[in-house]
Design an enzyme around this catalytic site. Structure first.
Site, PDB file in Angstrom:
ATOM      1  CB  CYS A  44      -0.990  -0.097   1.107  1.00  7.84           C
ATOM      2  SG  CYS A  44      -2.215  -1.368   1.158  1.00  7.84           S
ATOM      3  CB  CYS A  83      -0.599   0.570   7.749  1.00  7.12           C
ATOM      4  SG  CYS A  83      -2.318   0.724   7.175  1.00  7.12           S
TER       5      CYS A  83
END
Length: 474
Positions: A124, A444
């Site tokens: 991500c 994250c």
């Protein structure tokens, strides 16, 4: 996880791009410029509308979206294509036909075939990695002008044959006689025809990120109500920002064979009563993570123009912010998969010589509402900080009046490879709009990694730092 510090800009007088917010004069806190170190700036950032997978973009390919973002960046900045030295893109679930999507998108957007382009992947925070790669190229003196971005296309992900079927097909390709081919075909069983779907799960633990988020929320005592309240906040803020025209990074995109798309389609303010009706999505029947308090599968692409300050001013641009520093950290992917922001934030602040109170704008990636709330509780816990981080005192929590005020991934959407550029561009725009000086980004990502960008500076052209970003699962 990755973290980045971003510094606002105040003193540049040459303006080429007319779309900047007017700077609001604020008291300068300190300068983060370093003697002998190049100032690296964010000139502009754009993105396609982020759409729920399976909607308007469904018949496209990833490089189509990436190409649209690149063309949007060219149109908005007016930069000559031959002035770009390098292109870096991030993506997670790659289309096998365009494994180097950066190159295919660049050629499709009309860049010279002499401009190098490569693709990175870091779950991500893939576009964060693309941006820091650009920063590194400029800092090293290799380039002056780099385009970084990211793309994700969840409407059409690669689906493979089973391993046994793949082995049979490869053997058939090598078979020389009819007998050999018939023998191989005769060995095919129904079980061989079961496809392998890409899993949004940790390879090392076989656990999905949603399951991890549910366990993390339980470990930190984050209730279902708290998660639903934060998710509702995200959608409400995103809707207000969209209606007020604050999401200026979004470009209109004419989808071939369809209408022009000009805004995100996942922003849907609801009510606590409606959200409470949803059942747990991962840990059933007692989990607290639901479809309403999780980010949704999204198609989209983003692109940013990063330059040395000297080059940007020479070409007549007024940069949006300075990129000052960044930090990547990693944790245990089993129990601390989504806690990267907690670990990365103090590190990037220390590198910049700043405290949490110096930051005017916070933008954290919202994979799950439970992940955000768990990090906020961890950052506010002396016990956690001392026991797991080896620090004397807690990190502290970002003031909510500075936190994700234009919505976040829960509402705007989360194309895995493209979110990082959205976060950084949003910080730059908020610093300009709100008159702030330092901004901090954290996200994250899968693998228990994180990147933080600390301090996007708007007022002082010498302040920009990347702060910690969390790399948890997708």
């Amino acid at each position: 996880m990755a973290s980045m510090l971003i510094n606002s800009m105040r003193s540049c007088s040459c303006i080429k791009n007319p779309l900047y917010f007017p700077s609001v004069q604020t008291k300068s806190k300190k300068t983060l410029s370093r003697p002998g170190v190049k100032n690296i700036v964010l000139v502009e950032g754009v993105r396609t509308p982020f759409l729920m997978s399976g909607t308007t973009y469904t018949d496209l390919m990833p490089h189509d979206l990436a190409r649209a973002a690149l063309q949007g960046l060219l149109n908005r900045t007016g930069i000559p294509k031959d002035a770009v030295d390098y292109i870096v893109y991030g993506t997670v679930i790659q289309e096998v036909k365009t494994s180097n999507v950066a190159r295919e998108a660049a050629l499709g957007a009309g860049f010279s075939d002499k401009v190098p382009a490569h693709t990175v992947t870091m779950a991500c925070i893939s576009s964060n990695q693309a941006m820091t790669t650009a920063v590194g190229l400029i800092a090293a003196g290799q380039c002056d002008t780099v385009v970084a971005g990211g793309v994700e296309f969840m409407s059409d992900v690669p689906i493979r044959h089973s391993r046994k079927m793949r082995k049979t097909m490869l053997s058939l390709n090598k078979a020389k006689t009819l007998g050999q081919k018939l023998s191989l075909i005769g060995g095919i069983r129904m079980a061989h025809l079961s496809p392998e779907l890409p899993a949004v799960a940790e390879f090392s633990t076989a656990e999905t990120m949603g399951h991890s988020a549910d366990r993390l929320a339980a470990a930190f005592g984050v209730s279902r109500v708290e998660q639903d309240e934060f998710a509702l906040r995200s959608h409400t803020f995103a809707k207000k920002a969209q209606d007020a025209g604050l999401l200026q990074d979004v470009i209109s995109f004419k989808v071939p064979g369809r209408d022009i798309v000009s805004k995100d389609n996942g922003i849907r303010p609801s009510s606590m009563e409606q959200m409470a009706k949803l059942k747990p999505a991962f840990i059933k029947p007692h989990g607290t993570v639901t479809a309403a308090n999780s980010s949704f599968l999204t198609d989209g692409a983003s692109a940013v123009l990063i330059m040395s300050e000297e080059k940007a001013l020479a070409m007549g641009y007024k940069p949006k912010a300075y990129l000052r520093d960044f930090v990547y950290v990693s944790q245990d992917p089993k129990d601390q998969l989504l806690l990267g922001p907690t670990y990365a934030t103090p590190k990037v602040l220390e590198r910049a010589g700043l405290s949490l109170s110096d930051i005017d704008v916070f933008e954290f990636h919202e994979a799950f509402a439970g992940q955000i709330m768990a990090n906020l509780k961890a950052m506010d816990s002396d016990w956690f900080t001392q026991t797991y981080m080896g620090r004397k005192s807690k990190v502290g929590t970002p003031p909510m009046e500075k936190f994700n005020l234009w919505g976040g991934s829960l509402s705007l959407g989360h194309p895995f490879g493209a979110t990082g550029c959205r976060l950084v561009t949003t910080v730059a725009h908020r610093l300009q709009k709100e008159g702030g000086q330092y901004g901090l980004v954290a996200a994250c990502a899968a693998g228990g990694q994180v990147k933080n960008i600390d301090t996007l500076m708007k007022e002082d052209p010498k302040l920009f730092v990347y702060k910690n970003k969390d790399l948890g699962p997708l």
